[in-house]
Design a protein around this motif. Structure first.
Motif, short mmCIF file in Angstrom:
data_model
loop_
_atom_site.label_atom_id
_atom_site.label_comp_id
_atom_site.label_asym_id
_atom_site.label_seq_id
_atom_site.Cartn_x
_atom_site.Cartn_y
_atom_site.Cartn_z
N LYS A 183 0.82 -1.21 0.00
CA LYS A 183 0.00 0.00 0.00
C LYS A 183 0.85 1.26 0.00
N HIS A 184 2.17 1.08 -0.18
CA HIS A 184 3.13 2.20 -0.23
C HIS A 184 3.11 3.03 1.06
N LYS A 185 2.94 2.33 2.19
CA LYS A 185 2.89 3.02 3.47
C LYS A 185 4.15 2.80 4.30
N CYS A 186 5.11 2.04 3.79
CA CYS A 186 6.34 1.82 4.54
C CYS A 186 7.44 1.34 3.62
N ASN A 187 8.65 1.41 4.11
CA ASN A 187 9.79 0.71 3.53
C ASN A 187 10.22 -0.36 4.52
N ILE A 188 10.68 -1.48 4.00
CA ILE A 188 11.09 -2.59 4.86
C ILE A 188 12.60 -2.57 5.02
N VAL A 189 13.06 -2.72 6.25
CA VAL A 189 14.49 -2.81 6.53
C VAL A 189 14.89 -4.27 6.44
N PRO A 190 15.68 -4.64 5.43
CA PRO A 190 16.05 -6.06 5.28
C PRO A 190 16.92 -6.53 6.43
N PRO A 191 16.81 -7.79 6.81
CA PRO A 191 17.66 -8.31 7.90
C PRO A 191 19.13 -8.28 7.50
N GLU A 192 20.00 -8.25 8.49
CA GLU A 192 21.44 -8.15 8.24
C GLU A 192 21.96 -9.31 7.40
N ALA A 231 13.47 -14.63 2.85
CA ALA A 231 14.14 -14.04 1.69
C ALA A 231 13.21 -14.05 0.47
N HIS A 232 12.49 -15.15 0.27
CA HIS A 232 11.57 -15.24 -0.86
C HIS A 232 10.49 -14.17 -0.78
N ILE A 233 9.94 -13.97 0.40
CA ILE A 233 8.89 -12.96 0.57
C ILE A 233 9.44 -11.55 0.32
N LEU A 234 10.58 -11.25 0.92
CA LEU A 234 11.14 -9.90 0.80
C LEU A 234 11.58 -9.58 -0.63
N LEU A 235 12.19 -10.55 -1.29
CA LEU A 235 12.60 -10.32 -2.67
C LEU A 235 11.40 -10.17 -3.59
N GLY A 236 10.28 -10.73 -3.18
CA GLY A 236 9.07 -10.62 -3.99
C GLY A 236 8.33 -9.32 -3.82
N CYS A 237 8.35 -8.78 -2.59
CA CYS A 237 7.53 -7.59 -2.33
C CYS A 237 8.33 -6.33 -2.06
N ALA A 238 9.62 -6.47 -1.76
CA ALA A 238 10.39 -5.29 -1.34
C ALA A 238 11.80 -5.30 -1.90
N SER A 239 11.96 -5.73 -3.14
CA SER A 239 13.30 -5.78 -3.73
C SER A 239 13.93 -4.39 -3.83
N ASP A 240 13.08 -3.36 -3.93
CA ASP A 240 13.62 -1.99 -4.00
C ASP A 240 14.19 -1.53 -2.67
N ASP A 241 13.87 -2.24 -1.60
CA ASP A 241 14.42 -1.89 -0.28
C ASP A 241 15.69 -2.68 0.05
N ILE A 242 16.05 -3.62 -0.81
CA ILE A 242 17.20 -4.49 -0.56
C ILE A 242 18.37 -4.06 -1.44
N PRO A 243 19.46 -3.58 -0.86
CA PRO A 243 20.63 -3.20 -1.66
C PRO A 243 21.14 -4.39 -2.48
N GLN A 244 21.41 -4.15 -3.75
CA GLN A 244 21.90 -5.19 -4.66
C GLN A 244 21.02 -6.44 -4.60
N ALA A 245 19.74 -6.21 -4.78
CA ALA A 245 18.76 -7.29 -4.60
C ALA A 245 19.03 -8.48 -5.51
N GLU A 246 19.36 -8.24 -6.76
CA GLU A 246 19.57 -9.35 -7.68
C GLU A 246 20.82 -10.15 -7.32
N THR A 247 21.84 -9.46 -6.85
CA THR A 247 23.04 -10.17 -6.40
C THR A 247 22.73 -11.01 -5.17
N ALA A 248 21.95 -10.44 -4.26
CA ALA A 248 21.52 -11.19 -3.07
C ALA A 248 20.71 -12.41 -3.47
#
Length: 199
Positions: free
Chosen positions: A65-74, A105-122
């Protein structure tokens, strides 16, 4: 409705992912919101740019709903994953990863890849890590005996994948092993680590 035979002794991947949605994760709200009163608890209030800890399912809903950004786990950091992959390739033991790392990881890469630095590499590193661990499981099949198996640091999805085969293999080995054989005749089968709790 009856489940397919290959699913009768374990959970479906979608079921495991559903359970993982209760894992806590940090979000940064993009707008002010009051406290959300839900059946399983209260979350908020949300005040940008302060961080909030919420269940993964709620984080995904707010993100959509574009109401937050997700902080990916370390552990989704590229450098961290590279180190884990190197460790996985260089040692016999499984490297320690979060119990539900594959589903999260599957959930986050599916819904918040823009919040994950170097998402495709990850994504690629996680795939390589998974394949290295699967190869290690296959290599360990030669160590099976009807009495004891210890596999530490497997994730829940990995346990679910091997549980039907290992359970059947143990039963077959116990039939083939004469009474009073190894382990002083103790016929008790123990799966330590691989039979750890799945919730």
């Amino acid at each position: 409705m009856a489940l397919p035979k290959n699913l009768r002794h374990g959970f479906a991947p979608a079921e495991i992912e559903f359970l993982a949605e209760n894992e806590p994760i940090t979000v940064i709200p993009s707008q002010r919101m009051e406290t959300l009163q839900l059946i399983n608890g209260s979350y908020g209030p949300f005040r940008p740019p302060l961080k909030n800890l919420v269940p993964l399912w709620l984080a995904r809903t707010l993100k959509r709903k574009h109401k937050c950004n997700i902080v990916p786990p370390e552990w989704m950091d590229v450098d961290y994953l590279k180190a884990k992959l190197e460790q996985e390739m260089s040692q016999i033991e499984f490297s320690a990863m979060p119990f539900r790392y594959m589903e999260i990881a599957h959930i986050l890469l599916g819904c918040a890849s823009d919040d994950i630095p170097q998402a495709e590499t990850a994504r690629t590193l996680l795939k390589d890590l998974r394949e290295a661990r699967q190869s290690k499981v296959r290599s360990g099949l030669k160590d099976l005996d009807p009495h004891y198996l210890q596999i530490d640091n497997l994730g829940v999805m990995e346990i679910n994948e091997i549980r039907p085969f290992f359970s059947r293999a143990f039963n077959e080995l116990r039939v083939l092993t004469p009474a009073g054989g190894a382990m002083g005749g103790d016929s008790q089968t123990t799966m330590s680590g691989a039979q750890s709790s799945m919730g």
